[in-house]
Design an enzyme around this catalytic site. Sequence first.
Site, mmCIF file in Angstrom:
data_model
loop_
_atom_site.group_PDB
_atom_site.id
_atom_site.type_symbol
_atom_site.label_atom_id
_atom_site.label_comp_id
_atom_site.label_asym_id
_atom_site.label_seq_id
_atom_site.Cartn_x
_atom_site.Cartn_y
_atom_site.Cartn_z
ATOM 1 N N ALA A 16 0.522 -1.636 -0.392
ATOM 2 C CA ALA A 16 -0.415 0.213 -0.110
ATOM 3 C C ALA A 16 1.555 1.249 0.089
ATOM 4 O O ALA A 16 0.469 2.314 -0.677
ATOM 5 C CB ALA A 16 -0.988 -0.131 0.808
ATOM 6 N N TYR A 86 -2.304 -4.579 -5.058
ATOM 7 C CA TYR A 86 -1.989 -4.135 -4.176
ATOM 8 C C TYR A 86 -2.929 -4.201 -2.996
ATOM 9 O O TYR A 86 -4.496 -4.099 -2.654
ATOM 10 C CB TYR A 86 -1.339 -2.556 -3.765
ATOM 11 C CG TYR A 86 -2.126 -1.329 -3.924
ATOM 12 C CD1 TYR A 86 -2.643 -0.969 -2.380
ATOM 13 C CD2 TYR A 86 -2.713 -1.037 -4.614
ATOM 14 C CE1 TYR A 86 -3.580 0.473 -2.111
ATOM 15 C CE2 TYR A 86 -3.700 0.330 -4.873
ATOM 16 C CZ TYR A 86 -3.992 0.360 -3.591
ATOM 17 O OH TYR A 86 -5.065 1.500 -3.110
ATOM 18 N N CYS A 87 -2.091 -4.057 -1.262
ATOM 19 C CA CYS A 87 -3.252 -4.947 -0.625
ATOM 20 C C CYS A 87 -1.998 -4.200 0.651
ATOM 21 O O CYS A 87 -0.796 -3.770 0.151
ATOM 22 C CB CYS A 87 -2.802 -6.228 -0.324
ATOM 23 S SG CYS A 87 -1.387 -7.493 -0.342
ATOM 24 N N LYS A 88 -1.643 -5.006 1.832
ATOM 25 C CA LYS A 88 -1.112 -3.315 2.705
ATOM 26 C C LYS A 88 0.512 -4.100 2.568
ATOM 27 O O LYS A 88 1.180 -3.297 2.498
ATOM 28 C CB LYS A 88 -1.640 -4.386 3.743
ATOM 29 C CG LYS A 88 -0.805 -3.508 5.383
ATOM 30 C CD LYS A 88 -2.008 -3.882 6.880
ATOM 31 C CE LYS A 88 -0.784 -3.111 7.660
ATOM 32 N NZ LYS A 88 -0.172 -2.721 7.744
ATOM 33 N N SER A 94 -2.900 -9.617 -2.779
ATOM 34 C CA SER A 94 -2.470 -8.741 -4.270
ATOM 35 C C SER A 94 -1.753 -9.963 -5.172
ATOM 36 O O SER A 94 -2.771 -10.044 -6.076
ATOM 37 C CB SER A 94 -1.818 -7.651 -4.385
ATOM 38 O OG SER A 94 -0.440 -7.739 -2.789
#
Length: 147
Positions: A16, A86-88, A94
Amino acid sequence: MLQLCQVTSTLFISNASSACTSELIQREAVTLCINVTRQQPFPKCGVATMRVPLLDEPSEDLYVHFDECADAIQREAQHGGRTVVYCKNGRSRSAAICIAYLMKHHRVALADALQEVKAARHVIDPNPGFMAQLRRYEDELKRQESQ
């Protein structure tokens, strides 16, 4: 280190903090951001956005989003655009979406798609629930192909 990791000429995977860095988004000419989290922000640079509001939990149903996300990435590519998923932490959610895209639109086997995404971003590690869902998706794609 802030970076967008290139999976294909039109697909990136990231965490992220990197995906929300407008300079990176603009430098890589990203036109669509797929955010696979419930609360992480989007970049503030006027690109198209899509949210898949899931936690990184094996019990979450990411499977129902595979087609929608894969098709959005493909549409963006066909129109000359580029996507970042995306992810964290850029490791599980993702990665599973990028793998599903490669399986569906590049007709790559799950094991090969996993290696391709891992080559782009070595820290990826989809959780066991997402891996099971990807295996199910691979079976479904094979069934559709043989009809």
